[in-house]
Write an enzyme that holds these catalytic residues in place. Structure first.
Site, PDB file in Angstrom:
ATOM      1  N   ALA A  39      27.054 -24.042 -25.879  1.00  0.00           N
ATOM      2  CA  ALA A  39      27.534 -25.169 -25.095  1.00  0.00           C
ATOM      3  C   ALA A  39      28.524 -24.696 -24.090  1.00  0.00           C
ATOM      4  CB  ALA A  39      28.149 -26.193 -25.995  1.00  0.00           C
ATOM      5  N   VAL A 152      35.425 -29.283 -27.464  1.00  0.00           N
ATOM      6  CA  VAL A 152      34.770 -28.096 -28.017  1.00  0.00           C
ATOM      7  C   VAL A 152      33.647 -27.633 -27.101  1.00  0.00           C
ATOM      8  CG1 VAL A 152      33.261 -27.307 -29.900  1.00  0.00           C
ATOM      9  CG2 VAL A 152      35.390 -28.515 -30.434  1.00  0.00           C
ATOM     10  N   GLU A 153      32.893 -28.580 -26.575  1.00  0.00           N
ATOM     11  CA  GLU A 153      31.731 -28.221 -25.774  1.00  0.00           C
ATOM     12  C   GLU A 153      32.086 -27.609 -24.429  1.00  0.00           C
ATOM     13  OE1 GLU A 153      28.529 -28.175 -26.425  1.00  0.00           O
ATOM     14  OE2 GLU A 153      28.738 -28.925 -28.463  1.00  0.00           O
ATOM     15  N   THR A 154      32.983 -28.222 -23.689  1.00  0.00           N
ATOM     16  CA  THR A 154      33.184 -27.784 -22.290  1.00  0.00           C
ATOM     17  C   THR A 154      34.650 -27.761 -21.838  1.00  0.00           C
ATOM     18  OG1 THR A 154      32.945 -30.028 -21.394  1.00  0.00           O
ATOM     19  CG2 THR A 154      30.923 -28.717 -21.619  1.00  0.00           C
TER      20      THR A 154
END
Length: 378
Positions: A39, A152-154
């Protein structure tokens, strides 16, 4: 007939094309690796000598299959897939760690529950408080879980990936590493994502190579794969299009809708602490389903695991095992169906707990800032 989500996505893509824009957030150029799912997304460095799929018979066979199955012009699909480039770094990035790799929850957690993400999360919460509150009311997903995912992803849109999604999906569809224990299933999965990308691009009339994302083909602040975007993305800011690259509101609403679509139960906790006494066959039996909720609190207690604060909990639970390698003893939790819903983003207890704990830390820091402002303290 197109679904509402697909229609809105097509509008977003078409508007971007008409404006001469690639659907890429400016920060995506600074993308860096984040975690195993991809991600984030390592910055894309193209191979020194580009290798295109146009000369590959298996690529053209796949193009014909996609065209026939989805009713697309074969020549167009062949042309698009033929322009995709093999990315040699992508198979390496999806290859599991070598045998002997020791899982370490403490080390993993430190990559995500850390000051940069917490500060960025507080800024994000302040800037998009209304959308977060509205999403929580409408979907029943706590704001801190939504904030944890996007963080968390980006890192709240700072690292959305700079790979051409078509290149990434073509590579994973045609050159997924054969040594991977789930190579066949994962190849089929990515072929489905490639087909959806082509289908959406054709219906929208855009150049699919204008779209940037992760090395796994995920896109936007919420890092949705093409089929997830098609099924779960929503226009949450009401502007008539879905744009998770530039609209935080759309990302917030889409993440919440994704969770509802994957079984989120409003009002349920995500985890319970446990008093861990199980061992031997009892422990093995509790760990056998992995993170799939399979036991009531009473059944866990009968095998030596008391669910603290949830002794009478009747819904299914999973014993979550958090190995720490040399950093300390293994930790345990009881995970509910909502914990399992978070793992639909990434099949990993480490990932899900990082989302939960980052969201909690951001929420605490956000509330502390509010209280300080209310008392007149800087």
């Amino acid at each position: 007939m197109q679904s509402p989500a697909r229609t809105a996505l097509s509008v977003a893509f078409s508007m971007a094309l008409s404006l001469g824009l690639a659907l890429v957030h400016p920060a995506a150029a600074q993308a860096a690796p984040q975690h195993a799912k991809g991600a984030g997304k390592a910055a894309a460095s193209q191979p020194a000598a580009d290798i295109y799929y146009a000369g590959r018979p298996d690529a053209m066979l796949l193009a014909a299959e996609i065209a026939e199955h989805h009713g697309l012009p074969r020549e167009w699909v062949e042309s698009m897939l033929g322009q995709a480039r093999f990315l040699p770094q992508v198979p390496r990035l999806v290859t599991p760690p070598a045998r002997g790799f020791v899982k370490n929850w403490t080390v993993y957690r430190s990559r995500f529950v850390e000051p940069i993400r917490i500060r960025a999360g507080v800024d994000f919460w302040r800037a998009h408080r209304e959308a977060l509150e509205r999403a929580e009311r409408q979907f029943g997903v706590p704001a801190e879980i939504i904030v944890g995912i996007i963080g968390v992803e980006t890192i709240y849109g700072r690292q959305m990936g700079n790979f051409r999604v078509m290149d990434a999906l073509a590579t994973l569809s045609l050159d997924f590493p054969r040594a991977h224990p789930r190579a066949q299933a994962r190849t089929e999965y990515f072929r489905g994502e490639l087909a959806q990308m082509l289908l959406t691009a054709y219906r929208s009339g855009i150049d699919p190579f204008s779209i940037r994302g992760s090395y796994a083909g995920a896109m936007g602040m919420g890092q949705f794969m093409p089929t997830s975007w098609d099924k779960w993305a929503v226009d949450f800011d009401g502007d008539g299009r879905i744009d998770m690259f530039n609209s935080a509101a759309d990302a917030i609403g889409s993440v919440a809708n994704y969770f509802v679509g994957h079984g989120w139960q409003s009002g349920l906790p995500s985890t319970f602490a446990v008093d861990m006494q199980a061992g031997g066959q009892d422990l093995a039996a509790l760990q056998a389903p992995d993170i799939l909720p399979s036991f009531t609190a009473a059944q866990m207690a009968a095998r030596g695991v008391r669910v603290l604060g949830g002794e009478s909990y009747q819904r299914p639970l999973a014993l979550i095992t958090l190995e720490n390698g040399s950093s300390g003893p293994t930790q345990y939790l009881a995970g509910t169906e909502n914990f399992y819903a978070i793992t639909r983003y990434n099949w990993s207890a480490f990932y899900a707990l990082s989302v939960i704990e980052l969201g909690q830390r951001v929420h605490e820091a956000y509330r502390a800032g509010q209280q300080a402002s209310a008392s007149g303290n800087p």
